[in-house]
Scaffold this motif. Structure first.
Motif, PDB file in Angstrom:
ATOM      1  N   TYR A  36       0.844  -1.185   0.000  1.00 63.39           N
ATOM      2  CA  TYR A  36       0.000   0.000   0.000  1.00 63.39           C
ATOM      3  C   TYR A  36       0.886   1.244   0.000  1.00 63.39           C
ATOM      4  O   TYR A  36       2.042   1.226   0.429  1.00 63.39           O
ATOM      5  CB  TYR A  36      -0.880   0.058   1.264  1.00 63.39           C
ATOM      6  CG  TYR A  36      -1.932  -1.012   1.350  1.00 63.39           C
ATOM      7  CD1 TYR A  36      -1.633  -2.284   1.844  1.00 63.39           C
ATOM      8  CD2 TYR A  36      -3.250  -0.763   0.975  1.00 63.39           C
ATOM      9  CE1 TYR A  36      -2.612  -3.260   1.937  1.00 63.39           C
ATOM     10  CE2 TYR A  36      -4.240  -1.732   1.082  1.00 63.39           C
ATOM     11  CZ  TYR A  36      -3.908  -2.981   1.562  1.00 63.39           C
ATOM     12  OH  TYR A  36      -4.877  -3.947   1.666  1.00 63.39           O
ATOM     13  N   GLN A  38       0.449   5.471   1.159  1.00 63.01           N
ATOM     14  CA  GLN A  38      -0.427   6.420   1.836  1.00 63.01           C
ATOM     15  C   GLN A  38       0.195   7.801   1.809  1.00 63.01           C
ATOM     16  O   GLN A  38       1.269   8.021   2.378  1.00 63.01           O
ATOM     17  CB  GLN A  38      -0.684   5.985   3.288  1.00 63.01           C
ATOM     18  CG  GLN A  38      -1.692   6.862   4.012  1.00 63.01           C
ATOM     19  CD  GLN A  38      -1.970   6.380   5.422  1.00 63.01           C
ATOM     20  OE1 GLN A  38      -1.090   5.880   6.112  1.00 63.01           O
ATOM     21  NE2 GLN A  38      -3.222   6.512   5.872  1.00 63.01           N
ATOM     22  N   LYS A  41      -2.852  12.589   5.012  1.00 59.42           N
ATOM     23  CA  LYS A  41      -4.288  12.840   5.142  1.00 59.42           C
ATOM     24  C   LYS A  41      -5.116  12.030   4.143  1.00 59.42           C
ATOM     25  O   LYS A  41      -6.279  12.355   3.910  1.00 59.42           O
ATOM     26  CB  LYS A  41      -4.595  14.342   4.948  1.00 59.42           C
ATOM     27  CG  LYS A  41      -3.921  15.255   5.956  1.00 59.42           C
ATOM     28  CD  LYS A  41      -4.516  15.096   7.327  1.00 59.42           C
ATOM     29  CE  LYS A  41      -3.927  16.132   8.289  1.00 59.42           C
ATOM     30  NZ  LYS A  41      -4.479  15.993   9.645  1.00 59.42           N
ATOM     31  N   GLN A  42      -4.535  11.023   3.573  1.00 57.95           N
ATOM     32  CA  GLN A  42      -5.278  10.192   2.636  1.00 57.95           C
ATOM     33  C   GLN A  42      -5.291   8.734   3.100  1.00 57.95           C
ATOM     34  O   GLN A  42      -4.624   8.370   4.057  1.00 57.95           O
ATOM     35  CB  GLN A  42      -4.673  10.307   1.234  1.00 57.95           C
ATOM     36  CG  GLN A  42      -4.801  11.691   0.627  1.00 57.95           C
ATOM     37  CD  GLN A  42      -4.374  11.738  -0.813  1.00 57.95           C
ATOM     38  OE1 GLN A  42      -4.414  10.731  -1.535  1.00 57.95           O
ATOM     39  NE2 GLN A  42      -3.955  12.907  -1.264  1.00 57.95           N
ATOM     40  N   SER A  43      -6.068   7.938   2.397  1.00 56.84           N
ATOM     41  CA  SER A  43      -6.213   6.544   2.784  1.00 56.84           C
ATOM     42  C   SER A  43      -5.039   5.701   2.317  1.00 56.84           C
ATOM     43  O   SER A  43      -4.217   6.147   1.523  1.00 56.84           O
ATOM     44  CB  SER A  43      -7.503   5.996   2.189  1.00 56.84           C
ATOM     45  OG  SER A  43      -7.698   4.668   2.600  1.00 56.84           O
ATOM     46  N   LEU A  44      -5.003   4.490   2.798  1.00 53.35           N
ATOM     47  CA  LEU A  44      -4.039   3.523   2.272  1.00 53.35           C
ATOM     48  C   LEU A  44      -4.571   3.051   0.917  1.00 53.35           C
ATOM     49  O   LEU A  44      -5.673   2.509   0.832  1.00 53.35           O
ATOM     50  CB  LEU A  44      -3.904   2.312   3.194  1.00 53.35           C
ATOM     51  CG  LEU A  44      -3.102   2.502   4.456  1.00 53.35           C
ATOM     52  CD1 LEU A  44      -3.974   3.058   5.558  1.00 53.35           C
ATOM     53  CD2 LEU A  44      -2.499   1.185   4.903  1.00 53.35           C
ATOM     54  N   PHE A  91       4.315   7.200   2.363  1.00 56.05           N
ATOM     55  CA  PHE A  91       4.409   6.150   3.376  1.00 56.05           C
ATOM     56  C   PHE A  91       4.028   4.846   2.680  1.00 56.05           C
ATOM     57  O   PHE A  91       2.909   4.704   2.182  1.00 56.05           O
ATOM     58  CB  PHE A  91       3.444   6.481   4.526  1.00 56.05           C
ATOM     59  CG  PHE A  91       3.540   5.577   5.727  1.00 56.05           C
ATOM     60  CD1 PHE A  91       2.427   4.904   6.194  1.00 56.05           C
ATOM     61  CD2 PHE A  91       4.733   5.439   6.414  1.00 56.05           C
ATOM     62  CE1 PHE A  91       2.497   4.092   7.321  1.00 56.05           C
ATOM     63  CE2 PHE A  91       4.822   4.627   7.546  1.00 56.05           C
ATOM     64  CZ  PHE A  91       3.696   3.963   7.994  1.00 56.05           C
TER      65      PHE A  91
END
Lengths: 116, 108
Positions: A36, A38, A41-44, A91
């Motif tokens: 994943y 990321q 402030k966003q999703s995986l 990330f």
């Protein structure tokens, strides 16, 4: 629970270089691992599914030649970000499950990549 | 439309408050649902699975509404340590798909 170890936890690299991230299942065998990404402030966002002994399956919009995935053994998957650019700074996190579609996923600690 | 949608928040609540998060999903065939907690710059950790019958774990209660295609998480008696981002997730085609996450900040 099962343990997934990811290394390195943090890396800073120069633009144009490649970075390898390792994901290991320490106490179980994982035929499938997931990668994943990321952004803040966003999703995986699922990038790809790593399959032991075969090619990875990439999600739509993810460049397979840029994000090389190798799953050579039942306990290790690697993600190599090739020719990294500042926009690749993010990330990155891997996960694995003990098996079956509905089983709990265990995550690595994540790798914070900064490309300068 | 996104597979899984959440209100990103932030939700700012005082200690002791009750707070609820909802998460909607678009694929009615999804069978397994989860709530994860993610602290800043850390990996997500499973908080609880979500079942049709609902499930409770201490101060946390999760519910699944298949007819309206949403799952919910209720946190009672909020603690400072509950401050985190709460991610809903579902399994689709063997893959774990996450919502954007809802940020919770519990204040003294």
């Amino acid at each position: 629970g099962a343990v997934v170890s990811q290394h390195p936890s943090r890396v800073i690299c120069k633009s144009g270089t490649s970075v390898k991230i390792e994901c290991r299942s320490l106490d179980f065998q994982a035929t499938t691992m997931f990668w994943y990404r990321q952004f803040p402030k966003q999703s995986l966002m699922l990038m790809a599914t790593s399959n032991e002994g075969s090619k990875a399956t990439y999600e739509q919009g993810v460049e397979k030649d840029k994000f090389l995935i190798n799953h050579a053994s039942l306990t290790l998957s690697t993600l190599t970000v090739t020719s990294a650019h500042p926009e690749d700074s993010s990330f990155y996190i891997c996960s694995a499950s003990l098996g079956g579609m509905n089983t709990e996923a265990f995550f690595g600690q994540g790798t914070r990549l900064t490309v300068v | 439309r996104k597979e899984v949608e959440q209100d990103p928040g932030p939700f700012n609540v005082p200690e002791g408050a009750t707070v609820a998060f909802n998460c909607t999903y678009s694929n009615s065939a999804s069978q397994s649902f989860f709530w994860y907690r993610q602290d800043c710059r850390k990996e997500p950790k499973l908080l609880m699975s979500v079942y049709s019958s609902g499930n409770e774990d201490g101060r946390f209660t999760a519910q699944l509404n298949r007819a309206s295609q949403y799952i919910s998480l209720l946190i009672r008696d909020s603690k400072l340590s509950d401050s985190a981002t709460y991610l809903c997730a579902l399994i689709k085609g063997g893959k774990l798909i996450f919502g954007q996450g809802t940020e919770l900040s519990v204040k003294p």
